[in-house]
Design a protein around this motif. Structure first.
Motif, PDB file in Angstrom:
ATOM      1  N   LYS A  81      70.000 -35.292  34.350  1.00 56.69           N
ATOM      2  CA  LYS A  81      70.786 -35.426  35.582  1.00 56.69           C
ATOM      3  C   LYS A  81      69.920 -35.813  36.773  1.00 56.69           C
ATOM      4  N   GLY A  82      68.935 -36.675  36.506  1.00 54.00           N
ATOM      5  CA  GLY A  82      68.066 -37.157  37.574  1.00 54.00           C
ATOM      6  C   GLY A  82      66.993 -36.186  38.015  1.00 54.00           C
ATOM      7  N   GLU A  83      66.868 -35.042  37.341  1.00 52.14           N
ATOM      8  CA  GLU A  83      65.859 -34.044  37.683  1.00 52.14           C
ATOM      9  C   GLU A  83      64.838 -33.930  36.560  1.00 52.14           C
ATOM     10  N   VAL A  84      63.602 -33.568  36.936  1.00 52.69           N
ATOM     11  CA  VAL A  84      62.520 -33.425  35.964  1.00 52.69           C
ATOM     12  C   VAL A  84      62.085 -31.967  35.859  1.00 52.69           C
ATOM     13  N   THR A  85      62.033 -31.478  34.642  1.00 49.49           N
ATOM     14  CA  THR A  85      61.474 -30.161  34.339  1.00 49.49           C
ATOM     15  C   THR A  85      60.230 -30.397  33.493  1.00 49.49           C
ATOM     16  N   SER A  86      59.097 -29.837  33.883  1.00 49.44           N
ATOM     17  CA  SER A  86      57.852 -30.229  33.206  1.00 49.44           C
ATOM     18  C   SER A  86      56.874 -29.074  33.050  1.00 49.44           C
ATOM     19  N   ARG A  87      55.925 -29.284  32.162  1.00 53.84           N
ATOM     20  CA  ARG A  87      54.767 -28.409  31.976  1.00 53.84           C
ATOM     21  C   ARG A  87      53.527 -29.297  31.889  1.00 53.84           C
ATOM     22  N   PHE A  88      52.427 -28.818  32.436  1.00 55.82           N
ATOM     23  CA  PHE A  88      51.165 -29.568  32.419  1.00 55.82           C
ATOM     24  C   PHE A  88      50.031 -28.563  32.348  1.00 55.82           C
ATOM     25  N   ALA A  89      49.069 -28.798  31.462  1.00 56.01           N
ATOM     26  CA  ALA A  89      47.923 -27.899  31.342  1.00 56.01           C
ATOM     27  C   ALA A  89      46.711 -28.669  30.855  1.00 56.01           C
ATOM     28  N   LEU A  90      45.560 -28.342  31.400  1.00 56.57           N
ATOM     29  CA  LEU A  90      44.306 -28.889  30.901  1.00 56.57           C
ATOM     30  C   LEU A  90      43.889 -28.066  29.690  1.00 56.57           C
ATOM     31  N   THR A  91      44.029 -28.653  28.512  1.00 59.39           N
ATOM     32  CA  THR A  91      43.809 -27.920  27.265  1.00 59.39           C
ATOM     33  C   THR A  91      42.999 -28.757  26.280  1.00 59.39           C
ATOM     34  N   PRO A  92      41.737 -29.046  26.578  1.00 50.41           N
ATOM     35  CA  PRO A  92      40.945 -29.856  25.650  1.00 50.41           C
ATOM     36  C   PRO A  92      40.912 -29.237  24.251  1.00 50.41           C
ATOM     37  N   ARG A  93      41.188 -30.054  23.262  1.00 48.63           N
ATOM     38  CA  ARG A  93      41.135 -29.667  21.854  1.00 48.63           C
ATOM     39  C   ARG A  93      42.174 -28.617  21.468  1.00 48.63           C
ATOM     40  N   GLU A  94      43.196 -28.398  22.302  1.00 48.49           N
ATOM     41  CA  GLU A  94      44.250 -27.439  21.969  1.00 48.49           C
ATOM     42  C   GLU A  94      45.637 -28.079  21.992  1.00 48.49           C
ATOM     43  N   HIS A  95      45.685 -29.406  21.958  1.00 47.23           N
ATOM     44  CA  HIS A  95      46.965 -30.095  22.080  1.00 47.23           C
ATOM     45  C   HIS A  95      47.932 -29.706  20.950  1.00 47.23           C
ATOM     46  N   THR A  96      47.440 -29.633  19.744  1.00 48.35           N
ATOM     47  CA  THR A  96      48.309 -29.317  18.614  1.00 48.35           C
ATOM     48  C   THR A  96      48.957 -27.954  18.786  1.00 48.35           C
ATOM     49  N   ARG A  97      48.196 -26.991  19.287  1.00 43.32           N
ATOM     50  CA  ARG A  97      48.713 -25.631  19.451  1.00 43.32           C
ATOM     51  C   ARG A  97      49.655 -25.513  20.637  1.00 43.32           C
ATOM     52  N   ARG A  98      49.416 -26.273  21.698  1.00 45.28           N
ATOM     53  CA  ARG A  98      50.165 -26.092  22.933  1.00 45.28           C
ATOM     54  C   ARG A  98      51.420 -26.949  23.066  1.00 45.28           C
ATOM     55  N   LEU A  99      51.466 -28.074  22.362  1.00 44.72           N
ATOM     56  CA  LEU A  99      52.530 -29.042  22.626  1.00 44.72           C
ATOM     57  C   LEU A  99      53.919 -28.524  22.255  1.00 44.72           C
ATOM     58  N   MET A 100      54.087 -27.987  21.061  1.00 45.28           N
ATOM     59  CA  MET A 100      55.409 -27.534  20.640  1.00 45.28           C
ATOM     60  C   MET A 100      55.944 -26.386  21.512  1.00 45.28           C
ATOM     61  N   PRO A 101      55.138 -25.377  21.863  1.00 45.88           N
ATOM     62  CA  PRO A 101      55.651 -24.355  22.784  1.00 45.88           C
ATOM     63  C   PRO A 101      56.069 -24.925  24.134  1.00 45.88           C
ATOM     64  N   MET A 102      55.352 -25.933  24.633  1.00 45.86           N
ATOM     65  CA  MET A 102      55.743 -26.575  25.889  1.00 45.86           C
ATOM     66  C   MET A 102      57.123 -27.222  25.762  1.00 45.86           C
ATOM     67  N   ILE A 103      57.356 -27.881  24.638  1.00 40.49           N
ATOM     68  CA  ILE A 103      58.654 -28.527  24.417  1.00 40.49           C
ATOM     69  C   ILE A 103      59.772 -27.490  24.462  1.00 40.49           C
TER      70      ILE A 103
ATOM     71  N   SER B 255      50.941 -32.322  28.231  1.00 38.05           N
ATOM     72  CA  SER B 255      52.087 -32.191  29.129  1.00 38.05           C
ATOM     73  C   SER B 255      53.379 -32.538  28.412  1.00 38.05           C
ATOM     74  N   CYS B 256      54.485 -32.065  28.982  1.00 37.82           N
ATOM     75  CA  CYS B 256      55.807 -32.270  28.423  1.00 37.82           C
ATOM     76  C   CYS B 256      56.796 -32.252  29.575  1.00 37.82           C
ATOM     77  N   ALA B 257      57.848 -33.070  29.504  1.00 42.08           N
ATOM     78  CA  ALA B 257      58.819 -33.144  30.591  1.00 42.08           C
ATOM     79  C   ALA B 257      60.183 -33.548  30.070  1.00 42.08           C
ATOM     80  N   VAL B 258      61.213 -33.036  30.739  1.00 41.29           N
ATOM     81  CA  VAL B 258      62.600 -33.398  30.447  1.00 41.29           C
ATOM     82  C   VAL B 258      63.192 -34.067  31.678  1.00 41.29           C
ATOM     83  N   TRP B 259      63.920 -35.155  31.436  1.00 39.21           N
ATOM     84  CA  TRP B 259      64.704 -35.836  32.469  1.00 39.21           C
ATOM     85  C   TRP B 259      66.165 -35.549  32.182  1.00 39.21           C
TER      86      TRP B 259
END
Length: 228
Positions: free
Chosen positions: A21-43, A15-19
């Motif tokens: 102006k008091g608001e949260v923009t986020s992404r969340f995914a169940l991705t076992p063993r794919e964290h390295t591949r998924r994290l940077m695109p989420m950012i 998962s990844c999130a931005v705070w």
């Protein structure tokens, strides 16, 4: 108001999130063993959706544990690399505290015992009294066999809820713990959307550190184990 980016890879979820102006923009995914591949695109996605560039960030944060050893190192490496590159402070956020905040925010629960499956027939666990968005830890973070868990002695009559994967070991919990719980939410995973809220409050209180000073919290000293 501060602008932060938080990321987490401490469990089977990524998962990844931005705070901002008091608001949260986020992404969340169940991705076992794919964290390295998924994290940077989420950012990239959350920054773009929030209309931000990396230079707009005041600080970064990540799920510092406890959790998956590999996942914690992935998140720490990415977060520290970004913090070094941007010359921004970094904050480590407890995965157990994030679970407690999630239960409080979503379900208005006041007494929460977050627990994560630590493998090797152990759990990572803590306990919190939650009120008006604030968390008071009443049981320190620890790793232990599930049959050693105890409800805080001064709050045994509270309406406790267990959250997190550690509660899949329900059958191994002591009967007094089972009796103290009104409900369980074992499918809840740590989420950067909760971590970024905790990190924003901590950063505004002056708790940001240099990137090299923030390290994962494993709780268990032994990070590799072999059967005899």
């Amino acid at each position: 108001m501060s602008t932060l980016l938080a990321l987490d890879a401490s469990s089977s979820a990524c998962s990844c999130a931005v705070w901002h102006k008091g608001e949260v923009t986020s992404r969340f995914a169940l991705t076992p063993r794919e964290h390295t591949r998924r994290l940077m695109p989420m950012i990239d996605e959350v920054l773009a959706e929030a209309g931000l560039q990396p230079d707009d960030l005041d600080a970064l944060a990540y799920g510092r544990g406890p959790g998956s050893f590999t996942g914690l190192r992935i998140a720490a490496g990415v977060a520290q690399g970004l913090a070094f590159g941007l010359d921004r402070p970094l904050l480590g956020v407890s995965t157990l505290e994030a679970l407690a905040l999630a239960a409080h925010r979503r379900y208005h629960l006041r007494y929460v015992i977050p627990a994560l499956d630590a493998r090797m027939n152990e759990i990572y666990v803590a306990a919190y009294h939650c009120q008006d968005g604030s968390l008071n830890r009443v049981l320190d973070e620890a790793v232990m066999p599930p049959d050693r868990l105890r409800v805080p002695s001064d709050r045994q009559d509270a309406d406790w809820c267990g959250v997190g994967s550690g509660w899949t070991l329900w059958e191994a919990m002591p009967t007094l713990v089972q009796a103290a719980l009104s409900q369980r939410l074992p499918d809840m995973q740590p989420d950067a959307a909760d971590m970024v809220r905790l990190a924003a409050k901590a950063f505004d209180a002056g708790e940001g550190q240099a990137a090299h000073e923030v390290i994962p919290v494993y709780l268990r000293d032994q990070v590799a184990w072999q059967k005899r």
